[in-house]
Scaffold this active site. Structure first.
Site, mmCIF file in Angstrom:
data_model
loop_
_atom_site.group_PDB
_atom_site.id
_atom_site.type_symbol
_atom_site.label_atom_id
_atom_site.label_comp_id
_atom_site.label_asym_id
_atom_site.label_seq_id
_atom_site.Cartn_x
_atom_site.Cartn_y
_atom_site.Cartn_z
ATOM 1 N N ARG A 28 0.830 -1.199 0.000
ATOM 2 C CA ARG A 28 0.000 0.000 0.000
ATOM 3 C C ARG A 28 0.867 1.253 0.000
ATOM 4 O O ARG A 28 1.895 1.309 0.688
ATOM 5 C CB ARG A 28 -0.933 0.009 1.225
ATOM 6 C CG ARG A 28 -1.931 -1.106 1.165
ATOM 7 C CD ARG A 28 -3.023 -1.011 2.201
ATOM 8 N NE ARG A 28 -3.714 -2.297 2.268
ATOM 9 C CZ ARG A 28 -4.631 -2.714 1.410
ATOM 10 N NH1 ARG A 28 -5.003 -1.921 0.409
ATOM 11 N NH2 ARG A 28 -5.187 -3.904 1.519
ATOM 12 N N ASP A 29 0.439 2.230 -0.800
ATOM 13 C CA ASP A 29 1.150 3.511 -0.852
ATOM 14 C C ASP A 29 1.061 4.193 0.518
ATOM 15 O O ASP A 29 0.001 4.235 1.146
ATOM 16 C CB ASP A 29 0.534 4.408 -1.934
ATOM 17 C CG ASP A 29 1.453 5.555 -2.309
ATOM 18 O OD1 ASP A 29 1.967 5.567 -3.435
ATOM 19 O OD2 ASP A 29 1.676 6.448 -1.450
ATOM 20 N N ILE A 30 2.180 4.731 0.971
ATOM 21 C CA ILE A 30 2.250 5.356 2.293
ATOM 22 C C ILE A 30 1.433 6.652 2.356
ATOM 23 O O ILE A 30 1.026 7.087 3.427
ATOM 24 C CB ILE A 30 3.732 5.606 2.679
ATOM 25 C CG1 ILE A 30 3.903 5.675 4.184
ATOM 26 C CG2 ILE A 30 4.298 6.829 1.982
ATOM 27 C CD1 ILE A 30 5.357 5.580 4.631
ATOM 28 N N ASN A 86 4.333 6.439 -13.676
ATOM 29 C CA ASN A 86 4.935 7.753 -13.867
ATOM 30 C C ASN A 86 6.380 7.588 -14.330
ATOM 31 O O ASN A 86 7.096 6.729 -13.821
ATOM 32 C CB ASN A 86 4.913 8.539 -12.553
ATOM 33 C CG ASN A 86 3.499 8.840 -12.082
ATOM 34 O OD1 ASN A 86 2.628 9.153 -12.895
ATOM 35 N ND2 ASN A 86 3.261 8.739 -10.787
ATOM 36 N N GLU A 94 8.827 9.894 -8.462
ATOM 37 C CA GLU A 94 9.599 10.231 -7.253
ATOM 38 C C GLU A 94 10.531 9.106 -6.831
ATOM 39 O O GLU A 94 11.583 9.360 -6.245
ATOM 40 C CB GLU A 94 8.640 10.538 -6.089
ATOM 41 C CG GLU A 94 7.841 11.807 -6.289
ATOM 42 C CD GLU A 94 6.734 11.963 -5.240
ATOM 43 O OE1 GLU A 94 6.596 11.088 -4.367
ATOM 44 O OE2 GLU A 94 6.004 12.960 -5.333
ATOM 45 N N VAL A 95 10.124 7.881 -7.090
ATOM 46 C CA VAL A 95 10.945 6.730 -6.693
ATOM 47 C C VAL A 95 11.409 6.026 -7.968
ATOM 48 O O VAL A 95 10.579 5.595 -8.783
ATOM 49 C CB VAL A 95 10.159 5.765 -5.787
ATOM 50 C CG1 VAL A 95 11.022 4.558 -5.433
ATOM 51 C CG2 VAL A 95 9.689 6.475 -4.510
ATOM 52 N N HIS A 99 7.238 1.155 -10.937
ATOM 53 C CA HIS A 99 6.087 0.674 -10.179
ATOM 54 C C HIS A 99 4.809 1.090 -10.877
ATOM 55 O O HIS A 99 4.739 2.147 -11.506
ATOM 56 C CB HIS A 99 6.099 1.204 -8.738
ATOM 57 C CG HIS A 99 6.331 2.679 -8.634
ATOM 58 N ND1 HIS A 99 7.584 3.258 -8.784
ATOM 59 C CD2 HIS A 99 5.475 3.701 -8.421
ATOM 60 C CE1 HIS A 99 7.470 4.567 -8.657
ATOM 61 N NE2 HIS A 99 6.196 4.858 -8.457
ATOM 62 N N HIS A 101 0.971 2.045 -10.230
ATOM 63 C CA HIS A 101 0.002 2.473 -9.221
ATOM 64 C C HIS A 101 -1.352 1.857 -9.552
ATOM 65 O O HIS A 101 -1.827 1.987 -10.689
ATOM 66 C CB HIS A 101 -0.188 3.996 -9.242
ATOM 67 C CG HIS A 101 0.997 4.800 -8.825
ATOM 68 N ND1 HIS A 101 1.092 5.422 -7.603
ATOM 69 C CD2 HIS A 101 2.153 5.113 -9.477
ATOM 70 C CE1 HIS A 101 2.235 6.087 -7.519
ATOM 71 N NE2 HIS A 101 2.900 5.913 -8.648
HETATM 72 P P1 AMP Z 1 5.938 7.974 -8.144
HETATM 73 O O1 AMP Z 1 5.670 9.431 -8.018
HETATM 74 O O2 AMP Z 1 5.201 7.331 -9.269
HETATM 75 O O3 AMP Z 1 7.417 7.661 -8.160
HETATM 76 O O4 AMP Z 1 5.308 7.316 -6.845
HETATM 77 C C1 AMP Z 1 6.022 7.050 -5.697
HETATM 78 C C2 AMP Z 1 5.003 6.679 -4.658
HETATM 79 O O5 AMP Z 1 5.675 6.014 -3.583
HETATM 80 C C3 AMP Z 1 4.263 7.862 -4.041
HETATM 81 O O6 AMP Z 1 2.861 7.726 -4.268
HETATM 82 C C4 AMP Z 1 4.614 7.783 -2.549
HETATM 83 O O7 AMP Z 1 3.536 8.135 -1.711
HETATM 84 C C5 AMP Z 1 5.008 6.321 -2.406
HETATM 85 N N1 AMP Z 1 5.922 6.029 -1.315
HETATM 86 C C6 AMP Z 1 7.040 6.705 -0.968
HETATM 87 N N2 AMP Z 1 7.655 6.103 0.075
HETATM 88 C C7 AMP Z 1 6.903 5.016 0.381
HETATM 89 C C8 AMP Z 1 6.994 3.994 1.376
HETATM 90 N N3 AMP Z 1 7.991 3.964 2.256
HETATM 91 N N4 AMP Z 1 6.033 3.045 1.408
HETATM 92 C C9 AMP Z 1 5.009 3.076 0.531
HETATM 93 N N5 AMP Z 1 4.870 4.001 -0.434
HETATM 94 C C10 AMP Z 1 5.788 4.966 -0.504
#
Ligand code: AMP
Length: 115
Positions: A28-30, A86, A94-95, A99, A101
């Site tokens: 689950r997204d945090i 994304n 961001e990561v 992944h 969503h």
């Molecule tokens: P993106 O912008 O597509 O890279 O999405 C990265 C997602 O990772 C965002 O929706 C964040 O809320 C989520 N996220 C960041 N850190 C964590 C974490 N530790 N556990 C779960 N989700 C996370």
């Protein structure tokens, strides 16, 4: 350096994991953007959609198979949901570990802001 998601996959960072097999982990997204917000992640650390190779085709397909199963398990399949990947700055990534969503549980509105 390992990304956040590599740490989650390795069990070094806690997460609410809803699915795991040898190739795919989902949690689950945090910071959920909808009542159901699950990230479906390949164990293989592919940084962005730009880095997907021909040899990854089956793995990428598996992300969608897992997403479909989770959508059913979460009870959102019939009402519907959205699957998003994304990529880089304009995509809002961001990561940097690929992944998918899975978002649902309410009407999600228009796809992107037309600004
Ligand atoms: P993106 O912008 O597509 O890279 O999405 C990265 C997602 O990772 C965002 O929706 C964040 O809320 C989520 N996220 C960041 N850190 C964590 C974490 N530790 N556990 C779960 N989700 C996370």
């Amino acid at each position: 350096m390992a990304t956040l998601f590599e740490k989650i996959i390795a069990g070094d960072l806690p997460a609410d994991i809803v699915y795991r097999d040898e190739e795919v982990v989902a949690f689950r997204d945090i910071n959920p953007a909808a009542p159901v917000h699950v990230l479906i992640v390949p164990v293989k650390p592919i940084p962005t959609a730009n880095d997907i190779e021909e040899a990854d085709a089956a793995l990428i397909g598996r992300l969608f198979v897992v997403a479909r199963r989770i959508a059913a398990d979460e009870g959102i399949a019939e009402d519907g949901y959205r699957l998003i990947i994304n990529c880089n700055e304009h995509g809002g990534q961001e990561v940097f570990h690929l992944h998918l969503h899975l978002l649902g549980g309410r009407p999600l509105g228009g796809m992107v802001k037309r600004t």
